[in-house]
Design a protein around this motif. Structure first.
Motif, short mmCIF file in Angstrom:
data_model
loop_
_atom_site.label_atom_id
_atom_site.label_comp_id
_atom_site.label_asym_id
_atom_site.label_seq_id
_atom_site.Cartn_x
_atom_site.Cartn_y
_atom_site.Cartn_z
N PRO A 149 0.80 -1.23 0.00
CA PRO A 149 0.00 0.00 0.00
C PRO A 149 0.83 1.28 0.00
N LEU A 150 2.10 1.20 0.38
CA LEU A 150 2.90 2.42 0.33
C LEU A 150 3.45 2.65 -1.07
N HIS A 151 3.26 1.67 -1.95
CA HIS A 151 3.77 1.81 -3.34
C HIS A 151 2.56 1.69 -4.27
N GLY A 152 2.52 0.69 -5.13
CA GLY A 152 1.43 0.61 -6.11
C GLY A 152 0.06 0.43 -5.49
N ASN A 165 -1.96 5.60 9.27
CA ASN A 165 -3.01 6.60 9.06
C ASN A 165 -2.63 7.64 8.01
N ARG A 166 -1.67 7.35 7.19
CA ARG A 166 -1.23 8.39 6.25
C ARG A 166 -2.34 8.79 5.28
N LEU A 167 -2.25 10.00 4.80
CA LEU A 167 -3.21 10.45 3.80
C LEU A 167 -2.79 9.81 2.48
N MET A 168 -3.56 8.83 2.05
CA MET A 168 -3.13 8.04 0.90
C MET A 168 -3.17 8.89 -0.37
N GLY A 169 -2.17 8.64 -1.25
CA GLY A 169 -2.07 9.44 -2.47
C GLY A 169 -1.36 10.76 -2.24
N PHE A 170 -0.86 10.96 -1.03
CA PHE A 170 -0.10 12.17 -0.72
C PHE A 170 1.32 11.81 -0.34
N GLY A 171 2.25 12.66 -0.72
CA GLY A 171 3.64 12.44 -0.34
C GLY A 171 4.35 11.54 -1.34
N TYR A 207 9.62 13.23 -4.67
CA TYR A 207 9.08 14.56 -4.97
C TYR A 207 8.92 15.39 -3.71
N ARG A 208 9.44 16.58 -3.74
CA ARG A 208 9.20 17.56 -2.68
C ARG A 208 8.44 18.72 -3.31
N ASN A 209 7.69 18.42 -4.29
CA ASN A 209 6.96 19.38 -5.09
C ASN A 209 5.85 18.55 -5.74
N ASP A 232 -0.68 23.32 7.49
CA ASP A 232 0.75 23.47 7.71
C ASP A 232 1.49 22.13 7.80
N TYR A 233 0.81 21.09 8.33
CA TYR A 233 1.47 19.78 8.43
C TYR A 233 1.97 19.33 7.05
N PHE A 234 1.09 19.43 6.06
CA PHE A 234 1.44 18.97 4.71
C PHE A 234 2.36 19.95 4.00
N SER A 241 4.51 22.12 5.35
CA SER A 241 5.88 22.15 5.88
C SER A 241 6.65 20.89 5.51
N ARG A 242 5.95 19.79 5.32
CA ARG A 242 6.64 18.55 4.93
C ARG A 242 6.69 18.36 3.41
N LYS A 243 6.22 19.35 2.72
CA LYS A 243 6.20 19.31 1.23
C LYS A 243 5.51 18.06 0.71
N PRO A 272 -0.09 15.81 -3.73
CA PRO A 272 -0.70 14.60 -4.30
C PRO A 272 0.29 13.89 -5.22
N ASN A 273 0.30 12.57 -5.16
CA ASN A 273 1.11 11.79 -6.10
C ASN A 273 0.20 11.18 -7.17
N VAL A 274 0.79 10.41 -8.07
CA VAL A 274 0.04 9.89 -9.23
C VAL A 274 -1.18 9.07 -8.82
N ASP A 275 -1.10 8.46 -7.64
CA ASP A 275 -2.20 7.58 -7.22
C ASP A 275 -3.43 8.35 -6.75
N PHE A 276 -3.27 9.64 -6.49
CA PHE A 276 -4.38 10.38 -5.89
C PHE A 276 -5.57 10.45 -6.84
N1 ACO Z 1 0.31 11.44 5.20
C1 ACO Z 1 0.76 11.96 6.36
N2 ACO Z 1 2.05 12.16 6.65
C2 ACO Z 1 2.94 11.81 5.71
C3 ACO Z 1 2.57 11.28 4.46
C4 ACO Z 1 1.19 11.11 4.21
N3 ACO Z 1 0.76 10.59 3.07
N4 ACO Z 1 3.68 11.03 3.72
C5 ACO Z 1 4.71 11.39 4.48
N5 ACO Z 1 4.28 11.87 5.68
C6 ACO Z 1 5.10 12.45 6.74
C7 ACO Z 1 6.06 11.44 7.36
O1 ACO Z 1 5.44 10.74 8.44
C8 ACO Z 1 7.19 12.33 7.79
O2 ACO Z 1 6.77 13.03 8.97
P1 ACO Z 1 7.85 13.45 10.10
O3 ACO Z 1 8.83 14.34 9.37
O4 ACO Z 1 7.02 14.16 11.11
O5 ACO Z 1 8.47 12.17 10.57
C9 ACO Z 1 7.25 13.39 6.70
O6 ACO Z 1 5.94 13.43 6.15
C10 ACO Z 1 8.25 13.13 5.61
O7 ACO Z 1 7.99 11.86 5.06
P2 ACO Z 1 8.86 11.40 3.83
O8 ACO Z 1 10.25 11.16 4.27
O9 ACO Z 1 8.62 12.37 2.74
O10 ACO Z 1 8.13 10.08 3.44
P3 ACO Z 1 8.78 8.72 3.00
O11 ACO Z 1 9.80 8.94 1.96
O12 ACO Z 1 9.15 7.94 4.20
O13 ACO Z 1 7.50 8.00 2.37
C11 ACO Z 1 5.70 7.63 0.99
C12 ACO Z 1 7.07 8.27 1.08
C13 ACO Z 1 5.79 6.13 1.35
C14 ACO Z 1 5.22 7.73 -0.46
C15 ACO Z 1 4.73 8.37 1.95
O14 ACO Z 1 4.61 9.71 1.55
C16 ACO Z 1 3.38 7.72 2.04
O15 ACO Z 1 3.21 6.75 2.80
N6 ACO Z 1 2.37 8.22 1.26
C17 ACO Z 1 1.06 7.62 1.28
C18 ACO Z 1 1.08 6.37 0.43
C19 ACO Z 1 1.15 6.70 -1.04
O16 ACO Z 1 0.43 7.54 -1.55
N7 ACO Z 1 2.04 5.97 -1.72
C20 ACO Z 1 2.21 6.12 -3.18
C21 ACO Z 1 3.54 6.69 -3.48
S1 ACO Z 1 3.71 7.00 -5.22
C22 ACO Z 1 3.92 5.48 -5.89
O17 ACO Z 1 4.42 4.56 -5.31
C23 ACO Z 1 3.44 5.36 -7.22
#
Ligand code: ACO
Length: 432
Positions: free
Chosen positions: A265-268, A302-308, A312-314, A354-356, A358-360, A363-367
């Motif tokens: 779930p953290l990837h595809g 509990n991550r916001l799926m499709g985000f991060g 990418y930091r953009n 601010d949480y999102f 500040s952590r840059k 949305p990623n491609v899955d969103f």
């Molecule tokens: N929701 C909430 N918080 C998040 C999320 C998110 N989706 N993604 C990252 N964070 C937080 C981390 O907990 C971390 O917080 P901290 O600094 O307080 O410890 C901070 O943001 C930085 O995290 P990163 O180092 O950028 O994240 P990481 O490289 O470990 O993980 C990942 C990247 C797995 C993609 C993550 O962003 C995530 O789980 N996203 C949700 C799942 C998702 O959408 N995956 C698809 C990725 S794209 C693909 O594979 C096609």
């Protein structure tokens, strides 16, 4: 003169060569560090490690740039299609008319699956994960094409064009077969005259007594989704393909391992998790704030799926393209999906938080990809297998790069051992 970096440990200096990629990416070559100093580079999760040199994809995560073989993803999305982009990713250049025709023909000729392979599928309960079924079918391919999968790079490269076409074409057929098996529907044979995406839609949705004729908008939307997934440099599953391939494992075996890595779930698997999240917001009549609040707790589950994104930091440029396409695809198909409005609202709310910010986290491609797939009739549990069809060219190109590298070594990272120090075996009777 070649640049070097210098590492000082205690009073001793260790010169380390500096490398630079064609787009200016810089690296310090630490390959000799352990031999010269006894130290290894520690980089948990490889986030700061260049595991290879590659000519396939350039990604600048800070500026939201993605190019395949030099061509920007937005130009490919606008002007190319999945099969042409696949050729580019695999072979390094856009095909001329003859090459495009021959590649298309090879894909068409190799779409059908040996009937015995249906039995592999039928050995699974219909409730099994489609990704488990897909990786099993792909890992069985060497048994049906032993001459193309010898686990000898030199020999396997001689038949690479055919093996690549089989992998790309049959992964698509397998996905349609899995869908139909789970639905209890008869398998549909591919039709040689149909283009790649139309043929897939036919194998998914035709009935023995009635052909499914894909609307051009549907085939176009599918082309876009697959194209946007074609490659993404050293992500988890592609690195897995390279790692398995580095042991001289054949193309099919290496891809099968990549498909397993893609399933998480953290990837595809995120494209399914996104839709589940949007659906539950819809069902509960929530505005998404519960998910945003939970995501901010810092818990991984509990991550916001499709985000991060790990890189990418953009904005993920693919998310922008697919997000923009959502409205027009749904409009053209006359689909009114309430989840699109929820996704847009959630995106806006997160991008103001601010949480999102500040952590840059963007949305990623899955969103948005799930919303388009749903609009064209792909059920949610098949989303990650669709990602696998799209990513097949990237897996193939990366395996080829490993196989063609005369200086390639088996991938074998090191570790820092933090377990118990050496101790003597305790016989059973003396254990507490
Ligand atoms: N929701 C909430 N918080 C998040 C999320 C998110 N989706 N993604 C990252 N964070 C937080 C981390 O907990 C971390 O917080 P901290 O600094 O307080 O410890 C901070 O943001 C930085 O995290 P990163 O180092 O950028 O994240 P990481 O490289 O470990 O993980 C990942 C990247 C797995 C993609 C993550 O962003 C995530 O789980 N996203 C949700 C799942 C998702 O959408 N995956 C698809 C990725 S794209 C693909 O594979 C096609």
């Amino acid at each position: 003169m070649a640049k070097t970096a210098s590492l000082k440990i205690d009073d001793k200096e260790y010169p380390l060569p500096v490398m630079e990629g064609t787009e200016g990416e810089k690296a310090i070559d630490t390959r000799t560090l352990r031999a010269s100093s006894g130290y290894i580079a520690y980089d948990q999760g490889y986030g700061n490690t260049g595991s290879c040199e590659s000519k396939i994809t350039y990604l600048d995560g800070d500026n939201g740039v993605l190019c395949h073989r030099g061509y920007p993803i937005d130009q490919l999305a606008q002007q190319s299609d999945f099969v042409e982009t696949a050729y580019l990713v695999i072979y390094g250049e856009l095909p001329n008319a003859t090459q495009r025709k021959e590649f298309g023909l090879l894909l068409r000729k190799n779409a059908a699956v040996e009937t015995q392979m249906q039995k592999i599928l039928e050995g699974f309960p219909t409730s099994a994960s489609p990704m488990a079924m897909l990786s099993a079918l792909v890992s069985a391919l060497p048994a049906y094409h032993a001459e193309l999968a010898t686990n000898n790079f030199e020999k396997d490269l001689q038949s690479f064009d055919l093996a690549a076409a089989i992998a790309m074409s049959k992964i698509r057929t397998f996905v349609a077969m899995i869908y139909r098996y789970q639905k209890g529907l008869p398998f549909m044979f591919p039709k040689q005259e149909l283009p790649f995406c139309d043929n897939f839609l036919h194998m998914m949705f035709s009935e023995p007594y009635k052909d499914y004729l894909a609307m051009p908008e549907v085939a176009k939307a599918l082309n876009l989704v697959l194209l946007l997934h074609a490659d993404h440099e050293q992500n988890c599953s592609t690195s897995t393909v390279r790692m398995v391939g580095s042991s001289a494992a054949n193309l099919f075996t290496s891809i099968s391992a990549g498909i397993c890595a893609l399933s998480g779930p953290l990837h595809g698997g995120a494209n399914v998790a996104v839709m589940q999240m949007l659906q539950s917001i819809h069902d509960e009549g929530d505005d998404g704030s519960r998910f945003i609040a939970a995501a901010k707790s810092g818990s991984k589950s509990n991550r916001l799926m499709g985000f991060g994104h790990a890189v990418y930091r953009n904005f993920d440029p693919r998310a922008r393209i697919i997000g923009d396409a959502c409205d027009s695809v749904l409009n053209k198909l006359g689909v009114d999906d309430p989840l699109l409005a929820i996704a847009k609202h959630l995106e806006q709310a997160a991008l103001k938080d601010d949480y999102f910010v500040s952590r840059k986290l963007y949305p990623n491609v899955d969103f948005y990809s799930g919303i388009i797939m749903r609009a064209i009739g792909i059920p949610m549990n098949m989303f990650t297998t669709m990602f696998a069809i799209g990513r097949a060219p990237g897996y193939i190109a990366n395996w080829r790069e490993v196989a063609m590298n005369p200086k390639g070594r088996i991938y074998r990272p090191r570790q820092i051992y933090v377990g118990p120090t050496k101790r003597d075996y305790i016989p059973m009777g003396k254990r507490g």
